[in-house]
Each structure stands twice: as C-alpha cells, then as structure tokens.
Enzyme design. Structure first.
Site, mmCIF file in Angstrom:
data_model
loop_
_atom_site.group_PDB
_atom_site.id
_atom_site.type_symbol
_atom_site.label_atom_id
_atom_site.label_comp_id
_atom_site.label_asym_id
_atom_site.label_seq_id
_atom_site.Cartn_x
_atom_site.Cartn_y
_atom_site.Cartn_z
ATOM 1 N N LYS A 194 6.770 -39.967 -51.615
ATOM 2 C CA LYS A 194 5.953 -40.639 -52.463
ATOM 3 C C LYS A 194 5.033 -39.544 -52.933
ATOM 4 O O LYS A 194 3.872 -39.517 -52.401
ATOM 5 C CB LYS A 194 5.390 -41.740 -52.156
ATOM 6 C CG LYS A 194 5.057 -42.926 -53.296
ATOM 7 C CD LYS A 194 4.036 -42.414 -54.459
ATOM 8 C CE LYS A 194 2.660 -42.426 -53.655
ATOM 9 N NZ LYS A 194 1.484 -42.014 -55.028
ATOM 10 N N GLY A 252 -6.003 -44.592 -45.719
ATOM 11 C CA GLY A 252 -5.484 -44.454 -44.291
ATOM 12 C C GLY A 252 -5.632 -45.901 -43.753
ATOM 13 O O GLY A 252 -4.667 -46.222 -42.910
ATOM 14 N N GLU A 270 -3.711 -38.120 -41.922
ATOM 15 C CA GLU A 270 -4.424 -36.954 -42.012
ATOM 16 C C GLU A 270 -5.418 -37.443 -43.053
ATOM 17 O O GLU A 270 -4.986 -37.476 -44.413
ATOM 18 C CB GLU A 270 -3.600 -35.674 -42.324
ATOM 19 C CG GLU A 270 -4.634 -34.484 -42.188
ATOM 20 C CD GLU A 270 -4.831 -33.750 -43.497
ATOM 21 O OE1 GLU A 270 -6.223 -34.362 -44.002
ATOM 22 O OE2 GLU A 270 -4.561 -33.227 -44.074
ATOM 23 N N CYS A 305 -9.612 -30.944 -47.843
ATOM 24 C CA CYS A 305 -9.923 -32.017 -46.923
ATOM 25 C C CYS A 305 -10.792 -31.190 -45.810
ATOM 26 O O CYS A 305 -11.577 -31.910 -45.242
ATOM 27 C CB CYS A 305 -8.587 -32.502 -46.294
ATOM 28 S SG CYS A 305 -7.533 -31.433 -45.786
ATOM 29 N N GLU A 402 -17.950 -37.644 -48.123
ATOM 30 C CA GLU A 402 -16.933 -36.610 -48.662
ATOM 31 C C GLU A 402 -17.079 -36.885 -50.361
ATOM 32 O O GLU A 402 -16.783 -37.644 -50.872
ATOM 33 C CB GLU A 402 -15.209 -37.007 -48.077
ATOM 34 C CG GLU A 402 -14.465 -35.732 -48.352
ATOM 35 C CD GLU A 402 -13.094 -36.090 -47.937
ATOM 36 O OE1 GLU A 402 -12.427 -35.325 -47.647
ATOM 37 O OE2 GLU A 402 -12.618 -37.345 -47.962
#
Length: 500
Positions: A194, A252, A270, A305, A402
């Site tokens: 995906k 996540g 991750e 990331c 972030e």
C-alpha cells in the site's frame, strides 16, 4: 522533443517527463484493474501544482480480493515453496530491470512528491542495492541443529510467514518500498503493498517490472489508496499475517490497535524521530561538520525520519559554529526538482506545507531566535527554504515535536552529561549523531544514547549490511541487513525421536 536515454540536464528531465505514460490502476492478481468502487484520487506535482493523474482509490473490497489472491498464491507454493536459489534469480532479475529503468523510476518519485531528481536517483541506487542484497541472502541463511543426545535430532527451521502487507511513506517512496518488500519476498511470502496516496506512481511501475521479472501470480500486489480506507482494511484483515509500516508514530499506534483487534498479526513499525546531532568543541574541522549538520536536516526538504533536527552544540564554539551552519544553509536553497543542480525540492503537499509554516510561526512566538529562512518562497509550487532557530529550549514545540520539514533547532550545552541528557530527553529514539575527536568520549556517549542507530563523525552513514530502526516511540523491528530477512520468517522447532 526527443526523450533522452540518460538525462543529465533540466531540459533532459523535462523532456523525459513529457513523454511518460503513467499506470494508475491497482495491481491485483497479476492484472492492472480499477478499484472495485471505480473511485479515484488525484496525485499532484507539488513543484507546479499541476495534476499528474487520477489514481485508483482502493478500499475494503479491494483489500479482501488482494488478500484472497495472496493467500491462494502462498498456499499454492509457486513462490513460498520455491527453492531459495530460484527465488534469488527472480529477485536479481527484478533488480536488473529496476537498474535499466532507474531514470524513469526516479522521475516518477520526483514528480509525485517534489524531491530533487538527484535525490531520487540516490534512492534508486539504494532500492536496487536492497533487492540485490536480500536476494543474495536467501540461500545463505542456514537453519540450526540443536545439541541433543543420541536419542533425538532437533532442527530449527525458518519458514515464510504467509501474507505480508507493507504500508510505506511518501518521503522515499521506492526506497522504503524496497526495504519492506525485498526481504518479505525473499523469505517466500506473498506481499501486498500500500503506497502512500501522496506518491503511488513508482510502486505501480514496480509492479509492471515485477511481473516482467517473473514473480508468480498473486505474490506481489499493489493497492493505491488512503490509510483510513485500504490501509485500515489491510491492518484489520484476518488474512494478513504480518504488517510492516513506515510512517508517523500516531498512525503506528493505531496499527498496533488494529493488530490486536484482528488476529494478533506480527507488526513491524518504523515511526517518527526528532534526532539529536551532538557537536563537541574538540572537533578538528568545524567547517566540514557544519556542512554535514546542515545537510542532515535540509536534505530531502527535511522530510526525513532520521533528520538531524536537534543540533546540540558545546557552548564554547556554539556561536561560531551556528554562523557556519547558517552559511551552509544559505547555499542549500530549493529549486526546480528536475534541475540536477537543486539541493532541495518542493514540500510534498499543501497540508505538510502549512504544517511546517505553522511550526516556524510557533518558533517565533516561543521566543527562539530565527537565524535564516522562515518565509515560504513565492509560487507556483510549495517551497520553503532552510530555516534555522537558535536559542531553542527543551520545552519549545519546535525542539520536541517532529516537524518533518527544513527547520533546524539549535541548543547549547556545557558538559557531556548535559548533552546526553538533552539528547535522550525525547519520546523518539530513531537516530543520533555525535562529532568528536576523543575516542573515550565517543565510546561513552555512543553507549548512553537511547537510539536505534548512532552516527559517529558522519550523518546517515551505512549500507545494506546495517540494520535500520528505532527504539521508544520510533518503533520496533529493523529494515535492511539480514536481520530484516529474519523478521519476515517464522521459526519452527522440530524434535525427532530416534529411540528404537
């Protein structure tokens, strides 16, 4: 205008883009098809604002079909029970096809999400290397014979897991795909990919190449669409044995819940990062270190990331070092992503563009000192230049959260203890860096940093032999290296009685 075989200039890449034919349908059971609902979504070039294509928008019905085909392929054994050496040959053939089409694949990622074509070409090299490494690993990982007495023979076998769903991000579209798909296929699994709705085009081209390479029917499928539709459907599916994901920590956490609500599928995550990059005053070449520190956050527009978004500098050299970082940042301005000379490209979409500008405004309001950047460039396109804030304190949002954009937060410290404490003061633990000439200090600090990987006197170093992943809320599991191949297989213990 002719289409160049090996583009090297802006005009070459523009000509190649003009001649592209885009595949926009889902790839299910070895066939390109519309979504069951016939719905589509628009993918846009963020450097120009122009529509690239209308892409099939898959949902629950598409996921159910793909899972069924993947399970049938796995149970049929054409791939799952194929000899490792034969699987290796197919995947090496796929890597060769990727190599032959690397310029087209790089161009698709550049058009789709705005990164520079030079960066995309680097991604292609990494993706191809990943497929080749994992292919070569297949017939070199042995099982075990456990120590027993003469009355028994005990074997430890590695077997493929079954159906693996891979949900990949938009910032390194094909490279992240390779990190997930290559080891899962190498281990003998059926894989459903995906891609992000922000960057689906290279995944669909990869499906064409996978079919050409000879992957059996149903072993590799691609479902473009949104996370809350087809992504959620795959995560909740009782027929998916393993889910591999790269993306935000928030998503996540949702996927962990879906795994628990369904079949306790294996889950490898991750997730996000707010990586510290620590510079000690004993560094010999601060000019060189400053260039690396700037590249660590401004490469790929900061949409990385492991971006070194928190720069921790020992106070005796802090002011002089920041001047050097600012000078380096001023040479890293965004430009046309199709220009091989551009260091930075466009921000992926309007939502991410607004998010980054919102954090820049927040930094001003929180009292950080803006040293460079801070204003979006005039359109067309979504461009934000390198932005550096000094005087950042741990409680500021720009220093903790972030941002996923070209925004650097600079902190000062007075001692090694303070640097380690500041570096570890984060919910994230994906990467960390330190720069020093003192080997004793390097060993001490490296061991004390709470991070899945530590870069010493470099940033983002490593190759396919090194595992990649994080700790804390940066996730679990590892991409790359033979460790990722092991993650996509199950251990089976076999105890044979030899007693008469």
């Amino acid at each position: 205008m002719s289409r160049p075989d090996t583009p090297s200039t802006l005009a070459d890449w523009q000509a190649m883009a003009a001649g592209l034919t885009l595949e926009t349908r889902a790839f299910v059971d070895d066939t390109f098809v519309d979504a069951v609902s016939a719905e589509t979504f628009t993918t846009i070039n963020p450097a120009t604002g122009e529509t690239l294509a209308e892409v099939a928008s898959c949902d629950v019905a598409d996921a159910d079909l793909a899972v069924g085909h993947a399970r049938a392929a796995f149970d049929g054994g054409a791939w799952s029970r194929l000899a490792p050496g034969k699987r290796k040959r197919v995947l090496l053939r796929l890597a060769d096809l990727m190599e032959a089409n690397k310029h087209e694949l790089a161009l698709l990622d550049t058009l789709d999400m705005g990164k520079t074509v030079s960066s995309s070409l680097g991604d292609m090299a990494g993706a191809i290397a990943c497929f080749r490494y994992q292919a070569e690993c297949i017939d070199k990982l042995y099982g075990e014979v456990a120590p027993t007495g003469e009355e028994a023979l005990a074997l430890v076998l590695r077997e493929p897991m079954g159906v693996v769903a891979s949900i990949v991000p938009w910032n390194f579209p094909l490279m992240m795909t390779a990190w997930k798909v290559a080891p899962a296929l190498a281990a003998g699994n059926s894989v459903i990919l995906k891609p992000s709705e922000k960057s689906p085009l290279s995944a669909l081209r990869l499906a064409q190449l996978a079919r050409e390479a000879g992957l059996p029917r149903g072993v590799f499928q691609v479902l473009p669409g949104f996370g809350h539709t087809v992504g959620q459907a795959l995560a909740l599916s009782m027929g998916v044995d393993c889910l591999a994901f790269t993306g935000s920590t928030g998503v996540g956490k949702q996927l962990m819940q879906y795994a628990g609500q369904s079949n306790l599928k294996r889950l490898y995550l991750e997730c996000g990062g707010k990586s510290p990059n620590i510079v000690f005053a004993d560094c010999k070449n601060l000019d060189k270190v400053a260039k690396h520190a700037a590249a660590a956050i401004f490469h790929n527009q900061g949409e990385v990331c492991i971006a070194g978004s928190r720069l921790l500098v020992e106070n005796p050299v802090r002011e002089a070092f920041i001047d050097k970082v600012v000078a380096a940042a001023e040479r890293m301005q965004p430009g046309d992503p199709l220009d091989p000379g551009s260091f930075m490209g466009a921000i992926v979409d309007e939502a991410q563009y607004r998010r980054i500008l919102g954090y820049i405004q927040m930094g001003r309001e929180e009292g950080a000192r803006l040293r460079v950047g801070g204003e979006a460039l005039p359109g067309p396109g979504l461009f934000i230049p390198p932005t550096v804030f000094d005087g950042v304190t741990p409680e500021m949002a720009i220093g903790r959260e972030e941002i996923f954009g070209p925004v650097l937060s600079v902190f000062g410290f007075d001692s090694e203890e303070e640097a380690v404490a500041m570096a570890n003061d984060s919910v994230y633990g994906l990467a960390a860096g330190l720069w020093s000439q003192d080997i004793d200090r390097i060993m001490r600090v490296t061991r004390r940093l709470h991070s899945g990987q530590v870069f010493v006197n470099n940033w983002a170093g490593g190759d396919q032999t090194m595992p990649f992943g994080g700790v804390k809320q940066s996730g679990n599991g590892r991409d790359k290296s033979h460790h990722s191949l092991e993650e996509y297989s199950e251990l089976k213990a076999v105890w044979m009685s030899l007693a008469t």
